[in-house]
Scaffold this motif. Structure first.
Motif, PDB file in Angstrom:
ATOM      1  N   ALA A 301     -75.800 -17.509 -13.516  1.00 27.44           N
ATOM      2  CA  ALA A 301     -76.273 -18.200 -14.608  1.00 27.44           C
ATOM      3  C   ALA A 301     -76.399 -17.212 -15.673  1.00 27.44           C
ATOM      4  CB  ALA A 301     -77.666 -18.597 -14.258  1.00 27.44           C
ATOM      5  N   ARG A 302     -76.501 -15.992 -15.328  1.00 24.18           N
ATOM      6  CA  ARG A 302     -77.013 -14.794 -16.227  1.00 24.18           C
ATOM      7  C   ARG A 302     -75.459 -14.594 -16.947  1.00 24.18           C
ATOM      8  NH1 ARG A 302     -78.905 -11.393 -13.123  1.00 24.18           N
ATOM      9  NH2 ARG A 302     -81.144 -11.884 -13.714  1.00 24.18           N
ATOM     10  N   GLN A 303     -74.553 -14.615 -15.962  1.00 27.19           N
ATOM     11  CA  GLN A 303     -73.259 -14.339 -16.467  1.00 27.19           C
ATOM     12  C   GLN A 303     -72.624 -15.339 -17.476  1.00 27.19           C
ATOM     13  OE1 GLN A 303     -70.501 -13.692 -13.031  1.00 27.19           O
ATOM     14  NE2 GLN A 303     -71.543 -12.043 -12.396  1.00 27.19           N
ATOM     15  N   GLU A 304     -72.998 -16.545 -17.116  1.00 34.50           N
ATOM     16  CA  GLU A 304     -72.633 -17.847 -17.831  1.00 34.50           C
ATOM     17  C   GLU A 304     -73.512 -17.656 -19.271  1.00 34.50           C
ATOM     18  OE1 GLU A 304     -70.718 -20.415 -18.059  1.00 34.50           O
ATOM     19  OE2 GLU A 304     -69.980 -19.890 -16.040  1.00 34.50           O
ATOM     20  N   LEU A 305     -74.660 -17.299 -19.113  1.00 38.40           N
ATOM     21  CA  LEU A 305     -75.418 -17.091 -20.323  1.00 38.40           C
ATOM     22  C   LEU A 305     -74.765 -15.895 -21.261  1.00 38.40           C
ATOM     23  CD1 LEU A 305     -77.769 -17.554 -22.156  1.00 38.40           C
ATOM     24  CD2 LEU A 305     -79.230 -16.068 -20.823  1.00 38.40           C
ATOM     25  N   ASP A 306     -74.256 -14.868 -20.710  1.00 39.88           N
ATOM     26  CA  ASP A 306     -73.673 -13.819 -21.640  1.00 39.88           C
ATOM     27  C   ASP A 306     -72.369 -14.590 -21.993  1.00 39.88           C
ATOM     28  OD1 ASP A 306     -75.633 -12.140 -20.599  1.00 39.88           O
ATOM     29  OD2 ASP A 306     -74.874 -11.338 -19.092  1.00 39.88           O
TER      30      ASP A 306
END
Length: 321
Positions: A301-306
């Protein structure tokens, strides 16, 4: 305060271990009563050996069996003086049997009084009885019941503890103030020694033999009765010990049963604890797996957010400077 004879008799009836203290106490009592002479005579009394105590006890408890021994001694001495060979052989056989029976009875009497006679003590008892057969003064000393040591038929009689004369009391012979024999000789019931006739008529010899046999039988019977009493006491003691051991065994069985129950309960608790531990470990592993999966999901999810932020920045118009 009793007279000397009474106190001396009481003292020599005591086991050797208690003699000295009782003698000193009696002497001290006599001094307190103002009788210093009696105190001195009592203080001079010697402690008996264990063998002497056994003989003294034998005389006190079995005087009827000891009497024929002393009479047999007189007959033996008369036969020896008369050189009466057949009579001497018969009397010698009686002597052997009677001495053996009385020695055994002395051992049992001492054991009943709490004293154990070893082989050496029994030999001293036997030689003392033989001395009483061989010598008139030794016989008187034995009959007095106040021996302080063993007698030996081949040795002179030991001196008495004091030299005060007796008051005429005797049992088979005179008694000195300290327990030693007097020098009074009894008139022998024999015919004239100068005539060379036998010392005792046939009927008298038969009577003496009968008395000796009666004494042997009495001694054997008394020994058997004392042995029976000792066996009964031992059986009673063993029965009490068996009952005590049975009670202890029952108590131990109860303790063992309670211990087994406690062990079973402990094993059950341990089994539940292990199951709970295994369940806890499984839940822990599941929780770790979930946590790991949650961490990977969070990371994605963090990677997608980035990536979304990056695209947003690219699409956003540039602001004028």
């Amino acid at each position: 305060m009793h007279d000397f004879e009474t106190v001396a008799d009481e003292l020599y009836a005591l086991p050797p271990g208690g003699f000295t203290a009782a003698r000193d106490a009696a002497a001290a009592e006599a001094r307190r009563a103002g009788d210093r002479e009696l105190a001195g005579r009592l203080k001079a009394l010697r402690r008996p050996t264990l063998a002497a105590f056994a003989v003294n006890l034998l005389v006190r408890r079995h005087r009827e069996e000891v009497g024929p021994l002393l009479e047999l001694g007189r007959a033996l001495r008369e036969a020896q003086e008369q050189l009466a060979g057949p009579t001497l052989r018969d009397l010698s056989a009686q002597r052997h049997r009677l001495v053996a029976a009385l020695t055994g009875q002395a051992r049992l009497a001492a054991a009943d009084a709490g004293e154990r006679l070893g082989e050496a003590h029994l030999r001293e008892v036997e030689q003392t009885l033989r001395a009483a057969l061989a010598d008139e003064r030794a016989a008187e000393a034995v009959a007095a019941g106040r021996l302080t040591g063993a007698l030996d038929e081949s040795a002179p009689l030991p001196p008495a503890p004091t030299d005060r004369p007796a008051r005429g009391r005797s049992a088979g012979g005179g008694r000195s103030a300290g327990g030693g024999p007097t020098t009074r000789r009894e008139e022998a019931p024999a015919t004239s020694r100068q005539s060379g006739t036998p010392a005792a008529a046939p009927d008298e010899a038969a009577r003496r033999e009968a008395l000796a046999r009666v004494a042997e039988t009495r001694a054997a019977l008394a020994a058997a009765e004392q042995a029976q009493l000792a066996a009964d006491r031992a059986a009673t003691l063993l029965e009490e010990q068996v009952e005590q051991l049975a009670a202890e065994a029952t108590a131990a069985a109860g303790l063992a049963e309670r211990a087994r129950e406690a062990l079973a309960q402990a094993e059950q608790r341990l089994s539940r604890a292990r199951r709970a531990e295994q369940a806890g470990l499984g839940e822990h592993r599941t929780a770790l797996r979930h946590a790991s999966e949650a961490a990977r999901t969070t990371e994605r999810a963090r990677q997608e957010l980035d990536r979304a932020r990056t695209r947003l920045e690219r699409l956003s118009p540039e602001r004028p400077s």
